[in-house]
Design a protein around this motif. Structure first.
Motif, PDB file in Angstrom:
ATOM      1  N   GLY A 174     -33.995 -36.110 -68.088  1.00 19.09           N
ATOM      2  CA  GLY A 174     -33.731 -37.518 -67.807  1.00 19.09           C
ATOM      3  C   GLY A 174     -34.395 -38.064 -66.552  1.00 19.09           C
ATOM      4  N   LEU A 175     -35.597 -37.574 -66.249  1.00 17.97           N
ATOM      5  CA  LEU A 175     -36.286 -38.070 -65.052  1.00 17.97           C
ATOM      6  C   LEU A 175     -37.050 -39.355 -65.325  1.00 17.97           C
ATOM      7  N   ASP A 176     -37.095 -40.227 -64.320  1.00 14.84           N
ATOM      8  CA  ASP A 176     -37.868 -41.469 -64.418  1.00 14.84           C
ATOM      9  C   ASP A 176     -39.212 -41.366 -63.725  1.00 14.84           C
ATOM     10  N   ALA A 177     -39.332 -40.457 -62.799  1.00 14.26           N
ATOM     11  CA  ALA A 177     -40.595 -40.309 -62.075  1.00 14.26           C
ATOM     12  C   ALA A 177     -40.687 -38.888 -61.551  1.00 14.26           C
ATOM     13  N   ALA A 178     -41.892 -38.337 -61.640  1.00 13.39           N
ATOM     14  CA  ALA A 178     -42.132 -37.005 -61.089  1.00 13.39           C
ATOM     15  C   ALA A 178     -43.544 -36.970 -60.532  1.00 13.39           C
ATOM     16  N   THR A 179     -43.707 -36.251 -59.424  1.00 11.03           N
ATOM     17  CA  THR A 179     -45.025 -36.117 -58.800  1.00 11.03           C
ATOM     18  C   THR A 179     -45.302 -34.647 -58.521  1.00 11.03           C
ATOM     19  N   ALA A 180     -46.590 -34.312 -58.505  1.00  9.66           N
ATOM     20  CA  ALA A 180     -46.971 -32.915 -58.305  1.00  9.66           C
ATOM     21  C   ALA A 180     -48.274 -32.822 -57.518  1.00  9.66           C
ATOM     22  N   GLY A 181     -48.743 -31.613 -57.369  1.00 12.81           N
ATOM     23  CA  GLY A 181     -50.039 -31.349 -56.734  1.00 12.81           C
ATOM     24  C   GLY A 181     -50.632 -30.145 -57.439  1.00 12.81           C
ATOM     25  N   LEU A 182     -51.906 -29.875 -57.180  1.00 15.16           N
ATOM     26  CA  LEU A 182     -52.567 -28.786 -57.906  1.00 15.16           C
ATOM     27  C   LEU A 182     -52.478 -27.448 -57.195  1.00 15.16           C
ATOM     28  N   GLN A 183     -52.140 -27.451 -55.900  1.00 13.54           N
ATOM     29  CA  GLN A 183     -52.420 -26.288 -55.054  1.00 13.54           C
ATOM     30  C   GLN A 183     -51.358 -25.202 -55.065  1.00 13.54           C
ATOM     31  N   ALA A 193     -52.960 -35.673 -57.382  1.00 16.18           N
ATOM     32  CA  ALA A 193     -51.514 -35.644 -57.552  1.00 16.18           C
ATOM     33  C   ALA A 193     -51.129 -36.152 -58.942  1.00 16.18           C
ATOM     34  N   PRO A 194     -50.879 -35.243 -59.887  1.00 18.00           N
ATOM     35  CA  PRO A 194     -50.378 -35.657 -61.198  1.00 18.00           C
ATOM     36  C   PRO A 194     -49.022 -36.366 -61.038  1.00 18.00           C
ATOM     37  N   LEU A 195     -48.833 -37.421 -61.809  1.00 15.97           N
ATOM     38  CA  LEU A 195     -47.631 -38.247 -61.672  1.00 15.97           C
ATOM     39  C   LEU A 195     -47.247 -38.774 -63.045  1.00 15.97           C
ATOM     40  N   SER A 196     -45.953 -38.858 -63.307  1.00 17.78           N
ATOM     41  CA  SER A 196     -45.504 -39.417 -64.583  1.00 17.78           C
ATOM     42  C   SER A 196     -44.342 -40.372 -64.346  1.00 17.78           C
ATOM     43  N   LEU A 197     -44.350 -41.485 -65.088  1.00 20.87           N
ATOM     44  CA  LEU A 197     -43.298 -42.501 -64.974  1.00 20.87           C
ATOM     45  C   LEU A 197     -42.703 -42.776 -66.348  1.00 20.87           C
ATOM     46  N   SER A 198     -41.388 -42.853 -66.417  1.00 16.68           N
ATOM     47  CA  SER A 198     -40.718 -43.249 -67.657  1.00 16.68           C
ATOM     48  C   SER A 198     -40.962 -44.734 -67.913  1.00 16.68           C
ATOM     49  N   PRO A 199     -40.764 -45.187 -69.153  1.00 15.40           N
ATOM     50  CA  PRO A 199     -40.921 -46.620 -69.445  1.00 15.40           C
ATOM     51  C   PRO A 199     -40.070 -47.492 -68.512  1.00 15.40           C
ATOM     52  N   ARG A 200     -38.851 -47.017 -68.170  1.00 17.67           N
ATOM     53  CA  ARG A 200     -37.976 -47.778 -67.279  1.00 17.67           C
ATOM     54  C   ARG A 200     -38.599 -47.889 -65.883  1.00 17.67           C
ATOM     55  N   ALA A 201     -39.219 -46.823 -65.424  1.00 15.62           N
ATOM     56  CA  ALA A 201     -39.875 -46.854 -64.118  1.00 15.62           C
ATOM     57  C   ALA A 201     -41.108 -47.757 -64.157  1.00 15.62           C
ATOM     58  N   VAL A 202     -41.830 -47.707 -65.267  1.00 18.92           N
ATOM     59  CA  VAL A 202     -43.017 -48.568 -65.408  1.00 18.92           C
ATOM     60  C   VAL A 202     -42.612 -50.033 -65.326  1.00 18.92           C
ATOM     61  N   GLU A 203     -41.515 -50.357 -65.984  1.00 14.47           N
ATOM     62  CA  GLU A 203     -41.008 -51.737 -65.953  1.00 14.47           C
ATOM     63  C   GLU A 203     -40.734 -52.174 -64.512  1.00 14.47           C
TER      64      GLU A 203
END
Lengths: 395, 395
Positions: A174-183, A193-203
């Protein structure tokens, strides 16, 4: 063999030496789309809005926080290590009203404690680190999504140190946003920095984003209170990665090649297999340091797979040991920050370095260095204990 | 052969495929120090504070502006193309009071006009683009330092598009801050932003910077109004690149290898020789497009060496020409933004692509594509005119 950055996978380095293509070359936009799809697999999400921020992992954190939090918005940050302080500090600079809860370094929060804090603070966003390398433990996240849902709170986590080496389920948790790194476990260099946003976060982001002056057309909406950063405006970054392909920054092509290869490697191996590999070599390293008679730091039940904290024994000069390991064996291990600086070593087993040979070599070298320092230990105890772990798993 | 990013120098790509070393490995900190010294040579400055920001060129711009401008500070931005709008937009988001002056795209400001605006606005900072690729002209900066000095104004420029291919003298021209990127004349990929600050600019930044929570010691000063960004806090970034070596981001090692190699290449060639190479191939390309009967866009007296604007002739479909060049000849050229979108092509001769073979091949291919589009031109006129330039220079 530190807590990251670590050696990159040679395939990632080779990918990064490929020649560049133009920013809007169909080959380049195809690579961008592929990279989005690959990271959906890595994050375990269906989020359309899955992309790279061009900077190190903290660039991803700042992009998430400055885009999701308007000045004055309340954010709750549970702090159990250095990187919780970082989330709080970045949110504060974004103008948010930051509420923190702190526990002693080495432990994690219960879901109940976080829910209690949510009820008290009523935040717009819960921002919590997943694995905090400074303490080597990972905060369980699997129950927090439902709690956030119940209280109408957006849920963000930074998985820089954990992703690829520990279970993580963006959508199922149930995450709305997550961030990462490659190292870290992804086996690449810092810088994307890979990043993902849920539709709710995008809104939430799009309600605050405008098209940039200089490429604006008549009819484009201009917000009175834009996101406080241009570089980290995820609305603009989405317009660049999405179908509109509106020019923003010039995508860091070589870093994208690297990030893409990191994800390809992980997905070829299989996420579950990769996570299990980290579990195995982490367990071997843990057994090995105990086999040397050293004490492991932090809550055992919530250890990250990819880094083990080792209490520096009384009478041993921690920095001299690290120096000798580096100078005589070309092996780097870390110490930590703040209250743990000089009190623990951090030994990593992650990404390309989560291997049997690296674990056994590190333990053999550590034994030699500790002996030379006059520290009493069981000869061969580290390597033997690690071998036992490998043998029992192979059985 | 577009306005950048362009092909990277193969030596830069090879450098980027080198294995990583740890963040505080003496080899890594030595590379960081070397890189600082190399970029002093590239910027032509003695500024101690010369380093890389980990992001694309606009990350460097934002780092400079958000660190130098406190909310409410007045900044003057003379706009003569798209990237002037970008400076203004970034400064606005940083909370500065932004004053702009605009002229028609294709021209530059006189020093007198800028001094007049300074007297009217009384800004804390003058922020101006050097070469604006959107219009292919470069703003003369050599007289502006003295004007800024006279009026007590800090002087910042972005040289992303010009550095290495056009004369630039950070110290001699009296600049306090300059930012760049690798993807134009420096022959590298986008993703690292060389930046230099004068001692006066460093003082301004340090007065606003604190040590990060999480690594703070008792006695460290904490500012009430910190720089609005953690990632772009140049005070913290200086503490990481400087002798304190305070942990901030994890330096993007592969990008640093690339940035270092870009500077090594330029300094091995010699800055003056590299700039003259850009002048020569730029002149050959200009003569070539005129030899094809095409019209050059923008103020001739202030042309950048490394990109030529070409008015798209009436009746010619600009996008179809660009598409055919890419598809049939694997050559990319650009169009522009805003008022110039679809009105001009932009053809670059920069970095690794500032060569005789690339110039002549591009002109030969452009002739074929234009002919196929039914546009009347002098057969062989482009290549012949460019050859004449080379011949006259060789004489």
């Amino acid at each position: 063999m530190g807590p990251g950055p670590v050696n990159a996978d040679p395939r990632v380095l080779r990918a990064m030496s490929a020649q560049l293509v133009g920013q809007y070359d169909p080959a380049m936009t195809a690579y961008m789309n592929e990279t989005m799809e690959l990271y959906r697999g890595v994050f375990r999400t269906c989020n359309e809005a899955t992309l790279l921020v061009d900077g190190t992992s903290r660039a991803g954190i700042e992009a998430a926080l400055v885009s999701l939090l308007a000045p004055g918005d309340r954010v709750l940050v549970p702090i159990f290590g250095r990187f919780g302080h970082l989330l709080a500090e970045i949110a504060r600079r974004a103008g948010a009203e930051v509420h923190t809860r702190e526990i002693e370094w080495g432990g994690v929060f219960t879901a109940a404690a976080i829910e209690r804090a949510i009820v008290e603070v009523r935040p717009a966003l819960l921002a919590v680190v997943h694995g905090d390398t400074s303490t080597t433990v990972a905060q369980p996240l699997d129950e927090l999504g439902a709690i956030c849902e119940r209280h109408g709170v957006l849920f963000y986590t930074d998985v820089t140190a954990s992703l690829g080496g520990n279970p993580f389920e963006m959508d199922a948790w149930g995450l709305d946003a997550a961030t990462a790194g490659l190292q870290k476990c992804l086996g690449g260099p810092s810088g994307s920095a890979p990043l993902s946003l849920s539709p709710r976060a995008v809104e939430r982001v799009q309600a605050r984003s405008s098209v940039e002056a200089g490429i604006r057309s008549a009819g484009d909406v201009v917000r009175e209170h834009p996101i406080r950063s241009n570089y980290f405006d995820l609305g603009m970054i989405l317009d660049y990665w999405g179908e509109k392909r509106l020019n923003h920054h010039t995508e860091a092509t070589s870093m994208l090649y690297g990030a893409r290869e990191c994800a390809r490697l992980l997905l070829e191996e299989g996420m579950d297999t990769a996570i299990d590999r980290h579990r195995l070599h982490g367990a071997a390293m843990l057994a090995g340091v105990e086999g040397l008679g050293l004490e492991v730091f932090g809550d055992r039940a919530h250890r990250m797979h990819n880094v083990v904290g080792v209490s520096i024994p009384d009478g041993v000069n921690g920095d001299r040991v690290r120096g000798a390991l580096l100078e005589d064996f070309a092996i780097e291990i870390g110490t930590s920050f703040g209250p743990l600086h000089g009190r623990i070593w951090r030994i990593g087993t992650m990404g390309y370095n989560a291997r049997r040979d690296t674990v056994l070599t590190t333990l053999a070298a550590l034994e030699q260095v500790l002996r030379a320092e006059g520290h009493r230990l069981t000869a061969g105890g580290g390597v033997a204990a690690a071998r036992d772990v490998y043998a029992s798993e192979a059985a």
